[in-house]
Design an enzyme around this catalytic site. Structure first.
Site: not given
Length: 165
Positions: A80, A89, A92, A94
């Protein structure tokens, strides 16, 4: 023991393989993996569609900062590059929530601030935890119901794409 909800997304390269890389990297702490969903990009819309999933994981040793470190390590392994906010990307990851921890630290906002308004997170989360609650916001089911219908309709399950846990 902490329990974390992590959101996975990819819209570059072999999207499913990048999601699988994250699942593989969490195998030692993995509790549940959602189905895979495809969604249009959010924020910056001039980019490829995303594949998304949610994982729930537990660890006797990680706190919220440990979960953030794991997430960032997985993103790094996927190559990334952070060039543009909300841009394309490879991966990801999160940290959506860790138990009932709240944080306003600029490096770790908990629960993740976009969660209440993102069907891309709420739908896969409900698929594996129908009674989920987002700390400070209430039942995930109610948050999803409050979103506009087209937000919910734009999240498409891809049953032919599976993540091996």
């Amino acid at each position: 023991m902490t329990r974390a909800v992590l959101s996975l997304g990819s819209n570059l390269g072999d999207r499913l393989a990048f999601l699988q890389l994250a699942v593989d990297g969490l195998r030692d702490v993995l509790e549940k993996v959602s189905p895979v969903y495809e969604t249009a990009p959010w924020g910056v819309t001039d980019q490829p569609d995303f594949l998304n999933a949610i994982v729930i994981a537990q660890s006797p040793t990680l706190d919220e900062w440990g979960w953030l470190a794991r997430a960032q390590d997985l993103e790094k392994k996927a190559g990334r590059v952070r060039e543009q906010r909300w841009g394309p990307r490879t991966l990801d990851v999160d940290v959506v929530t860790v138990d009932n921890v709240t944080s306003d630290h600029p490096d770790l906002l908990l629960p993740h601030p976009g969660t209440p308004n993102r069907a891309t997170v709420l739908i896969p989360w409900l698929a594996i935890d129908p009674t989920a609650e987002l700390p400070g916001h209430g039942p995930v089911k109610a948050l999803l119901a409050a979103l506009p219908e087209n937000d919910r309709a734009d999240v498409h399950e891809r049953p032919e794409l599976t993540l091996t846990s």
